[in-house]
Design a protein around this motif. Structure first.
Motif, short mmCIF file in Angstrom:
data_model
loop_
_atom_site.label_atom_id
_atom_site.label_comp_id
_atom_site.label_asym_id
_atom_site.label_seq_id
_atom_site.Cartn_x
_atom_site.Cartn_y
_atom_site.Cartn_z
N LEU A 273 0.36 5.67 0.51
CA LEU A 273 -0.14 4.31 0.69
C LEU A 273 -1.39 4.03 -0.14
O LEU A 273 -1.70 2.86 -0.42
CB LEU A 273 -0.46 4.08 2.18
CG LEU A 273 0.67 4.38 3.17
CD1 LEU A 273 0.21 4.10 4.59
CD2 LEU A 273 1.92 3.58 2.83
N THR A 274 -2.11 5.05 -0.52
CA THR A 274 -3.38 4.86 -1.22
C THR A 274 -3.33 5.31 -2.68
O THR A 274 -4.32 5.12 -3.40
CB THR A 274 -4.51 5.62 -0.50
OG1 THR A 274 -4.19 7.02 -0.47
CG2 THR A 274 -4.68 5.11 0.92
N ALA A 286 7.50 5.40 0.60
CA ALA A 286 6.29 4.66 0.98
C ALA A 286 6.65 3.33 1.64
O ALA A 286 6.05 2.95 2.66
CB ALA A 286 5.42 4.43 -0.25
N ARG A 287 7.64 2.63 1.08
CA ARG A 287 8.06 1.35 1.67
C ARG A 287 8.63 1.56 3.07
O ARG A 287 8.36 0.77 3.99
CB ARG A 287 9.09 0.67 0.77
CG ARG A 287 8.52 0.07 -0.50
CD ARG A 287 9.53 -0.83 -1.19
NE ARG A 287 10.68 -0.08 -1.67
CZ ARG A 287 10.76 0.50 -2.87
NH1 ARG A 287 9.72 0.41 -3.71
NH2 ARG A 287 11.84 1.15 -3.25
N CYS A 289 7.85 3.92 5.18
CA CYS A 289 6.75 4.20 6.10
C CYS A 289 6.03 2.91 6.50
O CYS A 289 5.68 2.72 7.68
CB CYS A 289 5.76 5.17 5.45
SG CYS A 289 6.40 6.86 5.25
N GLN A 290 5.82 2.03 5.55
CA GLN A 290 5.15 0.76 5.85
C GLN A 290 6.01 -0.08 6.80
O GLN A 290 5.50 -0.69 7.75
CB GLN A 290 4.87 0.00 4.56
CG GLN A 290 3.80 0.66 3.69
CD GLN A 290 3.68 0.01 2.32
OE1 GLN A 290 4.68 -0.44 1.75
NE2 GLN A 290 2.46 -0.04 1.79
N CYS A 294 3.54 2.12 9.97
CA CYS A 294 2.56 3.16 9.68
C CYS A 294 1.14 2.58 9.75
O CYS A 294 0.89 1.47 9.28
CB CYS A 294 2.85 3.75 8.31
SG CYS A 294 1.70 5.02 7.82
N LEU A 296 -2.76 3.15 8.59
CA LEU A 296 -3.67 3.85 7.68
C LEU A 296 -5.03 3.94 8.34
O LEU A 296 -5.74 2.94 8.50
CB LEU A 296 -3.76 3.11 6.35
CG LEU A 296 -4.62 3.78 5.26
CD1 LEU A 296 -4.04 5.12 4.85
CD2 LEU A 296 -4.74 2.86 4.05
N ALA A 302 -2.87 8.78 7.52
CA ALA A 302 -2.06 7.70 8.06
C ALA A 302 -1.14 8.31 9.10
O ALA A 302 -0.79 9.49 9.03
CB ALA A 302 -1.26 7.01 6.97
#
Length: 610
Positions: A273-274, A286-287, A289-290, A294, A296, A302
């Motif tokens: 994410l970072t 990553a998508r 997880c969002q 998720c 952060l 996270a």
């Protein structure tokens, strides 16, 4: 108890960076790396796709296993839907090897094989199906479910939190994680892994096999739920427990070869994410997880709620790990590979070739010139043939004032005849086993152990560079080898190559098939050699053909350090070639042998004067 030829320790999500950074804490893996070869596996963060490629030797777009459908739906995997006509266990069995597989994922229903098979997750519990094991009598040895015994992380409710994940503040989540969340995993792993090792050994004692595959899921659980610690001290302790039990299995079974292999690694969710995702596959993770809600909490932390209520702080990454120790494997070598290479790596570790139609390459961690093969090399009819040696040296046109480098000096057959003819003769080879034989034969000769892709000699040092039956072994980086050999030649000097070739265009498929089974090598036709010379800058290219009559195929195979099954197959392939191929080889079939003409291309190119 019979020792297996190969023990495969297959570990889900065993991360290469954690292993390599903590080798001093992992003595079993450290020994495998030190006494063999190891490296990072360029892979995918999708376990089912990778394991299916290891099983089939096919890329995911061909074998058709979708990364998420069986695992995330909770439905059993269906091995019959995999688009493959051949699996790893079939290939091993075809060569007469018995196999035992314990808990490999995505292999339900258990295939009927020569040996035993316990399907791994996802599948129904053993008590609810008669298709999870083979043979059926194996069920009597199953006293509990492996997956059910793996320690699980505590849920919020078990921690005394009565509110849902979404209703907790960042401060509350940080406090839960900082309070040693899942910190007792290493202690809980120990009895579970002891039981698992005992069970594997009971299975093996009942059905001893040539190849034993033991699958572990513990590193996956540890990696996904312990990444809230940085550095991940508890995670390393969990790896140490897994390392200890692997060492116990190795000590008890005493296998000839050991392969530790993972599908992927792990990474803190926060890093996805970072930081910029390293590839599209990780961007997709990553998508996901969002989308899963998720949270952060810091640049390095996270967390999200897992399917079973645990707090996930890590997720799968795109790199796995392997370490291989065994006869003929280079010691202390680091060699990164691609997950497409997994099938070939496993087959070669078991002493077998891979089917020619499988993807990937055989990783260059195997010393094709083992001690046994090096000792037998001088007895090869073609290698010791004085007429061929004379023809090669005449073609090289050596002069008394010449300085000569032999690239791939081997046991010193050419050097013994060529060195007395010139002012200076240097031999170079990357096989220490071959150089041992050369030093015994030529104690005063200058012999170097080095890679042809990085020749440790000065520019413009030699009048001739000789390369007899060596370039076909350079399966990776041949263009770099040609540049190096050009570099060390003086202007006007010549590179002289000798390579075995098919005797006719009609025989190319047979020649290619034979050598694909015999060893990892290139098939270099005369036109290939000419193009290589031209691309490297050579001019005045010359070509001659040399035919060595009636070479014993049986004798050639007997001195090639192959399994008996493979030698028998290759001999039969020479017996049963089509008529046009037999005519090209002038094949003579006897009661116990096959005699054929060996054809060689002699090709040379000159480095320009400028």
């Amino acid at each position: 108890m019979k020792a297996p030829r190969l023990l495969v320790l297959a570990c889900e999500a065993a991360d290469p960076h954690i292993i390599l950074a903590n080798r001093q804490r992992l003595p079993t893996l450290d020994a495998l790396c030190r006494d063999g070869s190891c490296g990072i596996v360029d892979s995918l963060p999708r376990a089912s796709e990778v394991w299916a490629t290891y099983y089939t030797g096919l890329p995911p777009e061909v074998h058709g296993v979708q990364a998420r459908s069986p695992a995330q739906s909770g439905e059993p995997a269906d091995l019959t839907r995999v688009k493959a006509d051949l699996f790893l266990w079939d290939w091993l069995g075809r060569w007469g090897l018995s196999v035992g597989f314990v808990e490999p994922p995505h292999t339900f229903p258990a295939p009927r094989i020569h040996g035993f098979f316990v399907s791994g997750a996802p599948r129904p519990p053993h008590r609810r199906t008669d298709r999870s094991v083979h043979p059926p009598e194996l069920r009597a040895l199953i006293d509990r479910e492996y997956g059910a015994g793996i320690p699980k992380p505590p849920t919020l409710k078990e921690l005394g939190v009565d509110r849902p994940f979404a209703g907790l503040s960042d401060e509350e989540l940080n406090r839960i994680l900082a309070g040693g969340y899942f910190g007792d995993l290493p202690e809980r792993l120990r009895p579970h892994l002891e039981w698992y090792a005992d069970w594997v050994l009971r299975l093996y004692e009942r059905w001893p096999t040539d190849v034993l595959w033991v699958h572990f899921r513990e590193a996956d659980i540890a990696g996904r739920f312990l990444m809230h610690e940085q550095p991940p001290c508890t995670l390393v302790q969990a790896y140490a427990e897994l390392d200890r039990i692997c060492g116990r299995l190795i000590e008890r079974l005493r296998p000839e070869s050991v392969l530790f292999l993972s599908d992927c690694g792990v990474v803190p969710i926060a890093h996805l994410l970072t930081r910029e995702p390293p590839n599209p596959a990780m961007a997709e993770v990553a998508r996901e997880c969002q989308q899963a809600g998720c949270r952060l909490l810091s640049p390095d932390l996270a967390v999200m709620e897992g399917p079973d209520g645990g707090l996930l702080s890590g997720t799968h990454a795109w790199q796995g790990f392997y370490a291989l120790r065994g006869p003929g494997v280079y010691r202390g070598q680091r060699c990164d590979i691609h997950f497409h290479d997994g099938f070939r790596l496993i087959a070669r570790a078991a002493g077998l070739p891979a089917p020619p139609d499988r993807v990937g390459r055989t990783p260059p961690v195997f010393n094709e010139f083992s001690q046994r093969r090096a000792a037998e090399y001088d007895r090869q009819q073609w290698a010791a043939n004085p007429d061929y040696l004379s023809a090669f040296l005449n073609f090289a046109d050596l002069k008394p004032e010449h300085h000569v480098l032999e690239a791939g000096v081997g046991t010193g057959q050419v050097a013994a005849a060529g060195a007395p003819l010139v002012a200076r003769y240097v031999g170079l080879d990357n096989s220490e086993e071959m150089l041992v034989q050369a030093r015994r034969k030529l104690p005063g000769l200058e012999l170097l152990h080095a890679d042809l892709r990085a020749v440790p000699l000065l520019d413009r040092s030699f009048d001739r560079v000789l390369a007899r039956s060596v370039l076909h072994h350079v399966t990776h980086g041949l263009e770099q080898v040609m540049r190096e050999l050009y570099r060390v030649l003086r202007p006007g000097g010549r590179l002289v190559i000798g390579e075995g070739i098919p005797p006719s265009p009609e025989s190319v498929p047979h020649f290619t098939e034979v050598f694909a089974l015999k060893e990892e090598r290139l098939v270099l036709l005369p036109e290939h050699l000419v193009r290589l010379l031209e691309a490297a800058g050579f001019v005045d290219i010359r070509f001659e053909r040399y035919v060595m009559p009636q070479v014993s195929v049986r004798g050639w195979l007997e001195r090639s350090d192959l399994s008996d099954a493979l030698k028998a197959l290759l001999l039969e392939m020479h017996r049963s070639t089509p008529p046009e191929v037999q005519r090209a080889y002038r094949t003579t079939v006897t009661e116990d042998d096959v005699l054929v003409d060996f054809t060689f291309a002699l090709v040379s190119g000159r480095r320009p004067e400028w």
